[in-house]
Design a protein around this motif. Structure first.
Motif: not given
Length: 396
Positions: A242-247, A271-272
């Motif tokens: 999720n963090m990589v997708w968001a960034l 992200a959470l």
């Protein structure tokens, strides 16, 4: 009168639940959903109110509680209220505090991340898939260490977790699901048969040791080890992707955090909130009550939809946006109240301070690879099942 949403399409929620969540919130903070056989609580204040009153909203839920006990061999702490919940949780609390995690587990978390980075490099920027090659194995390795299961493999941990989660959700009584779940139970119990007497003689810092030596009956020890296996994979694994997708979709924010590593915990929390890996959990009313203006009879099954509450516009400005500069507000990504996820510090440190920052440090230019297809799944537990990534300078 309770609002009813007879339009809800469960298949659409599995693909992407957020449009459904917005429509439900527009109908009210608590809405009856016939397709799911429960009332969904989507308002932030209502979700908080449920977790603040376990005397009225019990975690010992009909149906769901029975399948969890069936899947794990006994009812674990997650499906119990205080004082039993507190008694079973108390042994693991000290070892999961931030200070204990940093003192005991950070070197193992770092080792596991570095080992799996080698796999990503070997795959290369044309073939790497972040969930398969990094997120899931890192989460599994960390869980093997935290639980202190020396003979377990990361592959076995992933298989057990998937089997237990399927069993917990097996309200349709699918025999194939139970067969996989029963096989996972047997395998875990075989590990515990030898490990429990050993840990009684030789305690160590692991969660299993804390449970074994915490005065709990052995069925409770075994059920809570299996509970940790079922839940301890999903959130850390999905938070990495999720963090990589968001960034990747917000490169200006990615550049900010790469320039200022002190922002990594902020990225984790946003992200959470934005992409809650645990989207919903159940509760049941023990008496007639009124929740945020909605009358609920005794025995009403609720779905506490924290994935919707974390995008409630009454609490968060422009909640549909990923924004690490937003004013920090408490979210419900780890739940709240007495059932706040006990492993939240382990996840914050293992993922937000180690696994994801090291990923970007090791692979400059890391980003999702839009030439290949990604895949999301779920709303009760939601995450990326496939996330192709690449790195290095962009192709001209």
């Amino acid at each position: 009168m309770t609002a009813t949403a007879d339009w809800v399409d469960v298949a659409a929620m599995l693909r992407d639940p957020y449009e459904t969540y917005a429509r439900l919130r527009a109908q009210g903070p608590v809405v009856r959903v016939p397709a799911l056989g429960r009332h969904l609580v989507t308002g932030f204040a209502a979700c908080r109110a449920v977790e603040a009153d376990q005397a009225t909203y019990s975690a010992d839920v009909s149906g769901s509680g029975a399948t969890m006990a069936r899947a794990l061999g006994a009812k674990p702490m997650l499906r119990q209220d205080d004082p039993r919940h507190e008694a079973e949780r108390a042994p693991i609390n000290p070892g999961l505090r931030a200070k204990s995690i940093r003192a005991t587990w950070v070197p193992r978390f770092a080792h596991n991340a570095e080992s799996q980075l080698d796999v990503l490099r070997e795959r290369g920027p044309e073939r790497a898939e972040l969930n398969r090659d990094y997120a899931a194995p890192v989460a599994a390795r960390n869980l093997v260490d935290l639980l202190g299961l020396p003979e377990a493999t990361p592959e076995g941990m992933q298989r057990w977790s998937h089997a237990f989660i399927a069993g917990i959700g097996n309200l349709g009584d699918d025999p194939d699901v139970w067969a996989r779940c029963d096989a996972a139970q047997r395998e875990v119990d075989e590990h515990l048969d030898a490990l429990i007497p050993h840990l009684r003689r030789h305690p160590d810092p692991s969660m299993t040791s804390a449970l074994v030596n915490g005065g709990l009956p052995e069925p409770a020890v075994r059920a809570n080890v299996k509970l940790t296996i079922s839940g301890g994979m999903n959130e850390p694994q999905h938070m990495i992707t999720n963090m990589v997708w968001a960034l990747s979709r917000h490169p200006e924010q990615r550049d900010r955090v790469l320039a200022d590593p002190a922002l990594w915990p902020v990225v984790f929390d946003e992200a959470l909130r934005w992409l809650s890996p645990i989207g919903m959990y159940p509760r049941e009313t023990t008496r007639a009550t009124v929740l945020d203006g909605v009358d609920l009879p005794r025995g009403t099954i609720l779905g506490v939809v924290i994935g919707a509450a974390n995008r409630d516009p009454a609490v968060f400005d422009h909640p549909e946006r990923f924004d690490i500069a937003r004013s920090q507000r408490a979210h419900l990504g780890f739940g709240s109240g007495v059932h706040l996820c006990p492993g939240h510090w382990a996840a914050r440190i293992a993922v937000g301070e180690i696994a994801v920052p090291r990923l970007y440090a090791a692979l400059p230019g890391l980003r999702t690879d839009t030439r290949r297809e990604e895949a999301w799944s779920g709303w009760v537990f939601r995450g990326l099942t496939d996330l192709p990534v690449t790195w290095g300078p962009p192709a001209l």
